[in-house]
Write a protein that holds these residues in place. Sequence first.
Motif, PDB file in Angstrom:
ATOM      1  N   LEU A   1     -13.770   3.008  10.241  1.00  9.00           N
ATOM      2  CA  LEU A   1     -12.369   2.746  10.556  1.00  9.00           C
ATOM      3  C   LEU A   1     -11.523   3.981  10.330  1.00  9.00           C
ATOM      4  CD1 LEU A   1     -10.018   0.856  11.277  1.00  9.00           C
ATOM      5  CD2 LEU A   1      -9.948   0.210   8.879  1.00  9.00           C
ATOM      6  N   MET A   2     -11.748   4.637   9.202  1.00  8.41           N
ATOM      7  CA  MET A   2     -10.957   5.827   8.910  1.00  8.41           C
ATOM      8  C   MET A   2     -11.206   6.914   9.933  1.00  8.41           C
ATOM      9  SD  MET A   2     -10.960   6.072   4.850  1.00  8.41           S
ATOM     10  CE  MET A   2     -12.308   4.999   4.464  1.00  8.41           C
TER      11      MET A   2
ATOM     12  N   PHE B   1      -7.812   8.513   7.681  1.00  3.17           N
ATOM     13  CA  PHE B   1      -8.680   9.490   8.321  1.00  3.17           C
ATOM     14  C   PHE B   1      -9.025  10.626   7.366  1.00  3.17           C
ATOM     15  CE2 PHE B   1      -8.727  13.647  10.433  1.00  3.17           C
ATOM     16  CZ  PHE B   1      -9.976  13.560  11.018  1.00  3.17           C
ATOM     17  N   ALA B   2      -8.007  11.177   6.749  1.00  2.54           N
ATOM     18  CA  ALA B   2      -8.232  12.290   5.822  1.00  2.54           C
ATOM     19  C   ALA B   2      -9.178  11.878   4.702  1.00  2.54           C
ATOM     20  CB  ALA B   2      -6.893  12.763   5.248  1.00  2.54           C
ATOM     21  N   LYS B   3      -8.987  10.691   4.189  1.00  4.57           N
ATOM     22  CA  LYS B   3      -9.850  10.187   3.113  1.00  4.57           C
ATOM     23  C   LYS B   3     -11.281  10.022   3.610  1.00  4.57           C
ATOM     24  CE  LYS B   3     -10.230   7.424  -0.796  1.00  4.57           C
ATOM     25  NZ  LYS B   3     -10.361   8.085  -2.044  1.00  4.57           N
ATOM     26  N   GLY B   4     -11.459   9.516   4.825  1.00  2.00           N
ATOM     27  CA  GLY B   4     -12.793   9.332   5.387  1.00  2.00           C
ATOM     28  C   GLY B   4     -13.552  10.636   5.537  1.00  2.00           C
TER      29      GLY B   4
ATOM     30  N   ASP C   1      -1.792   5.610   0.033  1.00  2.00           N
ATOM     31  CA  ASP C   1      -1.200   5.638   1.359  1.00  2.00           C
ATOM     32  C   ASP C   1      -2.190   5.001   2.323  1.00  2.00           C
ATOM     33  OD1 ASP C   1      -0.027   6.217   3.771  1.00  2.00           O
ATOM     34  OD2 ASP C   1       0.158   8.371   3.402  1.00  2.00           O
ATOM     35  N   SER C   2      -1.790   3.924   2.969  1.00  2.00           N
ATOM     36  CA  SER C   2      -2.689   3.228   3.888  1.00  2.00           C
ATOM     37  C   SER C   2      -2.390   3.577   5.342  1.00  2.00           C
ATOM     38  CB  SER C   2      -2.599   1.715   3.672  1.00  2.00           C
ATOM     39  OG  SER C   2      -1.283   1.267   3.911  1.00  2.00           O
TER      40      SER C   2
ATOM     41  N   ALA D   1      -8.418   8.261  13.157  1.00  2.00           N
ATOM     42  CA  ALA D   1      -8.067   9.592  12.680  1.00  2.00           C
ATOM     43  C   ALA D   1      -6.742  10.049  13.241  1.00  2.00           C
ATOM     44  CB  ALA D   1      -9.154  10.550  13.125  1.00  2.00           C
ATOM     45  N   SER D   2      -6.074  10.924  12.499  1.00  2.00           N
ATOM     46  CA  SER D   2      -4.784  11.399  12.979  1.00  2.00           C
ATOM     47  C   SER D   2      -4.721  12.916  12.913  1.00  2.00           C
ATOM     48  CB  SER D   2      -3.660  10.805  12.145  1.00  2.00           C
ATOM     49  OG  SER D   2      -2.449  11.328  12.563  1.00  2.00           O
TER      50      SER D   2
END
Length: 182
Positions: free
Chosen positions: A8-9, A63-66, A56-57, A13-14
């Motif tokens: 999902l992350m 995306f960054a976390k993934g 931060d959700s 992505a952004s």
Amino acid sequence: MRALLATLMLTVASMTMAADLTEKDVKLWLSATGEMDSWLNENEDKLPEMELENEDSSVEAMFAKGLQELKNAGLYDEFNTRAKKAGFDGAEHWAEISRRISLAYVALEMENETVSISQIEAQLKQVRESALPEEQKAMMEQMMEASLGMLRSVKNVSAADKKAVGPYRDQLEQKFNEGAEE
């Protein structure tokens, strides 16, 4: 669950891309995403359990976390190589195309919905001012904040991205449903 969150992350992505999505992008993603998701599922035990509470959700943060979790687990290089073999410039490019396709799909699905950002913001204010138990209030706030983030992201989807994704809605729905079942 960890693989689903990582997928999902990566899917949402952004990163900023100058060009709009093309039919070629969508076709490439459809042909590659099954293999990419399978690899993530095979490696889910190597990824740490994702903690989204009190974080931060937003789509960008997820995306960054993934990607960071892939790096922390020592899996990023292999994932990047697989993305390149699939026809993308690398992991970030695959994730960006995934994000844009996903958001365009959601935007198309929501075109006839009447829920607005201001409505959710008003509901969030009510929850914050309510006498609900703190744990329940926190859970509801987190869900509403996530919904707001998604609505804001969907609001910014370009008409060109929606046009590129439109002819593939049924195939995309099938892919997203497969991912949700895992």
